[in-house]
Design an enzyme around this catalytic site. Structure first.
Site, PDB file in Angstrom:
ATOM      1  N   LYS A 149       0.827  -1.220   0.000  1.00 46.30           N
ATOM      2  CA  LYS A 149       0.000   0.000   0.000  1.00 46.30           C
ATOM      3  C   LYS A 149       0.854   1.259   0.000  1.00 46.30           C
ATOM      4  O   LYS A 149       0.461   2.267  -0.576  1.00 46.30           O
ATOM      5  CB  LYS A 149      -0.965   0.011   1.188  1.00 46.30           C
ATOM      6  CG  LYS A 149      -2.115  -0.953   0.993  1.00 46.30           C
ATOM      7  CD  LYS A 149      -3.321  -0.559   1.816  1.00 46.30           C
ATOM      8  CE  LYS A 149      -4.503  -1.476   1.524  1.00 46.30           C
ATOM      9  NZ  LYS A 149      -5.619  -1.296   2.426  1.00 46.30           N
TER      10      LYS A 149
ATOM     11  N   LYS B 284      -3.881 -10.731  -6.860  1.00 47.78           N
ATOM     12  CA  LYS B 284      -5.139 -10.867  -6.117  1.00 47.78           C
ATOM     13  C   LYS B 284      -6.240 -10.010  -6.738  1.00 47.78           C
ATOM     14  O   LYS B 284      -5.961  -8.888  -7.173  1.00 47.78           O
ATOM     15  CB  LYS B 284      -4.840 -10.423  -4.681  1.00 47.78           C
ATOM     16  CG  LYS B 284      -5.996 -10.435  -3.741  1.00 47.78           C
ATOM     17  CD  LYS B 284      -5.583  -9.887  -2.383  1.00 47.78           C
ATOM     18  CE  LYS B 284      -5.718  -8.382  -2.316  1.00 47.78           C
ATOM     19  NZ  LYS B 284      -5.829  -7.823  -0.967  1.00 47.78           N
TER      20      LYS B 284
ATOM     21  N   LYS C 295     -10.631  -4.514  -5.323  1.00 46.14           N
ATOM     22  CA  LYS C 295     -11.543  -3.469  -5.821  1.00 46.14           C
ATOM     23  C   LYS C 295     -10.774  -2.250  -6.301  1.00 46.14           C
ATOM     24  O   LYS C 295     -11.308  -1.422  -7.029  1.00 46.14           O
ATOM     25  CB  LYS C 295     -12.639  -3.100  -4.813  1.00 46.14           C
ATOM     26  CG  LYS C 295     -12.225  -2.928  -3.397  1.00 46.14           C
ATOM     27  CD  LYS C 295     -13.454  -2.913  -2.451  1.00 46.14           C
ATOM     28  CE  LYS C 295     -13.089  -3.408  -1.076  1.00 46.14           C
ATOM     29  NZ  LYS C 295     -14.139  -3.828  -0.242  1.00 46.14           N
TER      30      LYS C 295
HETATM   31  P1  TYM Z   1     -10.604  -6.311   3.291  1.00 53.23           P
HETATM   32  O1  TYM Z   1     -11.679  -5.316   3.497  1.00 53.23           O
HETATM   33  O2  TYM Z   1      -9.502  -5.988   2.330  1.00 53.23           O
HETATM   34  O3  TYM Z   1     -11.218  -7.690   2.832  1.00 53.23           O
HETATM   35  C1  TYM Z   1     -12.270  -8.312   3.548  1.00 53.23           C
HETATM   36  C2  TYM Z   1     -12.085  -9.824   3.506  1.00 53.23           C
HETATM   37  O4  TYM Z   1     -12.026 -10.265   2.149  1.00 53.23           O
HETATM   38  C3  TYM Z   1     -10.875 -11.087   1.966  1.00 53.23           C
HETATM   39  N1  TYM Z   1     -10.399 -10.900   0.588  1.00 53.23           N
HETATM   40  C4  TYM Z   1     -10.186 -11.902  -0.271  1.00 53.23           C
HETATM   41  N2  TYM Z   1     -10.343 -13.232  -0.162  1.00 53.23           N
HETATM   42  C5  TYM Z   1     -10.056 -13.996  -1.244  1.00 53.23           C
HETATM   43  N3  TYM Z   1      -9.621 -13.480  -2.424  1.00 53.23           N
HETATM   44  C6  TYM Z   1      -9.446 -12.156  -2.584  1.00 53.23           C
HETATM   45  N4  TYM Z   1      -9.054 -11.671  -3.753  1.00 53.23           N
HETATM   46  C7  TYM Z   1      -9.734 -11.300  -1.475  1.00 53.23           C
HETATM   47  N5  TYM Z   1      -9.695  -9.954  -1.300  1.00 53.23           N
HETATM   48  C8  TYM Z   1     -10.093  -9.735  -0.030  1.00 53.23           C
HETATM   49  C9  TYM Z   1      -9.877 -10.587   2.989  1.00 53.23           C
HETATM   50  O5  TYM Z   1      -8.917 -11.579   3.282  1.00 53.23           O
HETATM   51  C10 TYM Z   1     -10.758 -10.268   4.155  1.00 53.23           C
HETATM   52  O6  TYM Z   1     -10.990 -11.411   4.940  1.00 53.23           O
HETATM   53  N6  TYM Z   1      -7.746  -5.723   7.332  1.00 53.23           N
HETATM   54  C11 TYM Z   1      -8.953  -6.354   6.822  1.00 53.23           C
HETATM   55  C12 TYM Z   1     -10.194  -5.946   7.548  1.00 53.23           C
HETATM   56  C13 TYM Z   1     -10.129  -6.125   9.025  1.00 53.23           C
HETATM   57  C14 TYM Z   1     -10.255  -7.357   9.727  1.00 53.23           C
HETATM   58  C15 TYM Z   1     -10.157  -7.016  11.092  1.00 53.23           C
HETATM   59  C16 TYM Z   1     -10.440  -8.676   9.323  1.00 53.23           C
HETATM   60  C17 TYM Z   1      -9.966  -5.139   9.937  1.00 53.23           C
HETATM   61  N7  TYM Z   1      -9.980  -5.672  11.188  1.00 53.23           N
HETATM   62  C18 TYM Z   1     -10.208  -7.990  12.084  1.00 53.23           C
HETATM   63  C19 TYM Z   1     -10.502  -9.652  10.320  1.00 53.23           C
HETATM   64  C20 TYM Z   1     -10.382  -9.307  11.669  1.00 53.23           C
HETATM   65  C21 TYM Z   1      -9.118  -5.944   5.373  1.00 53.23           C
HETATM   66  O7  TYM Z   1      -8.609  -4.948   4.920  1.00 53.23           O
HETATM   67  O8  TYM Z   1      -9.969  -6.751   4.683  1.00 53.23           O
END
Ligand code: TYM
Length: 333
Positions: free
Chosen positions: A115, A197, A200
């Site tokens: 990032k 990956k 969005k």
């Molecule tokens: P975020 O918002 O980027 O994504 C949410 C969830 O989607 C999963 N994910 C994917 N899984 C498979 N293939 C992909 N291409 C893909 N893109 C995203 C992510 O692994 C995630 O589970 N930091 C986290 C949010 C967060 C969080 C937490 C998660 C904040 N606090 C505490 C668990 C526990 C994030 O940015 O996810």
């Protein structure tokens, strides 16, 4: 919340409509856990501002994300569904945990490196300490399990290390959370660059399926998906595009890779891509229609998220009070 059930926490950022990656890697798996576990799911808006957001859009995206959670099968009566910014304990615990996190640990986070390369003009302190806030999200509930996609595994490992270090310094207190990663769909790749990956923030709109895309758009994007020069639907090393499409097809239909290979034996990629597109669009149709119903019912959504935040805070305030006592702060009451 019951005493004997294990607790699940997970979160998702409100930075736009969920992608098929978010859905298959995480949100789709959250619903079925609701009966067996006490579940807490959050729209993590505090995390979202680590990259620049337009405030009007952020608010809209946050409401949309909240409605989407429910449209994806999360029940506000069974689970706690809330906005992270509505429960102050996350940010407060994050501060305490940041004092048990090392600078070196945070510099090793691959997401921080990615990032900061992508947003070189805004490498803010929040982007750097983001994983500490994520650890606080989880530890504030003493969560046992965290359902996530593979890209969040390193952050979860850090959360475990932070918890362990806190426990060593102040006495056993935090549960060490375990990741819960799905067998199919833990890492959905871009349709245009299948070694990357699905995300969005991808600039090419054909790279990413959004779960509110209509059927025609979904089919069109799958038709354009990058594959390889063979014409065999087979899961094998080097066939990243086909492997990704097979993974997606498997995740939405429940079919195994062998079954998929047999189904498309002797058929071309065109037929396969169409079948994947149709299966995904049909699978997402109920999500889309439930979403359009919910997003117009702002009063109902508000009732749910206000209640969710109160229930969330009740759990975390008890834990935070104990943490404050453990680190040596004078009791407030
Ligand atoms: P975020 O918002 O980027 O994504 C949410 C969830 O989607 C999963 N994910 C994917 N899984 C498979 N293939 C992909 N291409 C893909 N893109 C995203 C992510 O692994 C995630 O589970 N930091 C986290 C949010 C967060 C969080 C937490 C998660 C904040 N606090 C505490 C668990 C526990 C994030 O940015 O996810």
């Amino acid at each position: 919340m019951s005493e004997n059930k294990k607790l699940i926490f997970s979160g998702i950022q409100p930075t736009g409509t969920f992608t098929l990656g978010n859905y298959l890697g995480a949100v789709k798996n959250w619903g079925p856990l609701q009966d067996e576990y006490d579940c807490v799911y959050s729209i993590v808006d505090l995390h979202a501002i680590t990259v620049r957001q337009d405030p009007v859009k952020l608010r809209q995206n946050s409401m949309q994300a909240y409605a989407l959670l429910q449209a994806c099968g999360l029940d506000p009566k069974k689970s706690i569904l809330f906005f992270q910014s509505h429960n102050k304990c996350h940010a407060e615990l994050s501060w305490v945990l940041s004092c048990t996190t090392q600078f070196g640990e945070l510099t090793r986070m691959t997401q921080f490196k990615d990032k900061s390369a992508k947003h070189a003009d805004n490498i803010n302190a929040g982007l750097f300490t983001y994983p500490v806030l994520m650890a606080a999200d989880i530890l504030a509930y003493n969560a046992d399990l965290v359902p996530i996609g593979i890209d969040q595994k390193q952050h979860l490992e850090l959360a475990r290390n932070i918890a362990q270090r806190f426990n060593q310094r102040y006495g056993e207190f935090f549960t060490l959370p375990e990741p819960y990663i799905p067998k199919a769909g833990a890492k959905i790749m871009s349709l245009q660059e299948p070694t990357k990956k699905m995300s969005k923030s991808d600039e090419n709109p054909n790279a990413c399926i959004l779960i509110l895309d209509d059927k025609d758009t979904i089919i069109r994007k799958f038709k354009r998906a990058v594959t390889d020069s063979e014409a065999e639907v087979r899961y094998a090393e080097g066939k990243d595009g086909i492997n990704n499409l097979m993974t997606i097809y498997s995740a939405v239909t429940g079919k195994t890779m062998d079954e998929i290979e047999a189904e498309f034996f002797g058929k071309g990629y065109g037929d396969f891509k169409l079948a994947v597109g149709e299966a995904v669009a049909d699978h997402l149709e109920p999500v889309r229609s439930e979403f359009s119903r919910l997003i117009n019912d702002k009063a109902y959504l508000k009732e749910c998220y206000v209640d969710g935040a109160q229930r969330a805070e009740r759990i975390t305030q008890r834990i935070l009070t104990k943490v404050y006592r453990k680190v040596g702060f004078v009791d407030a009451k």
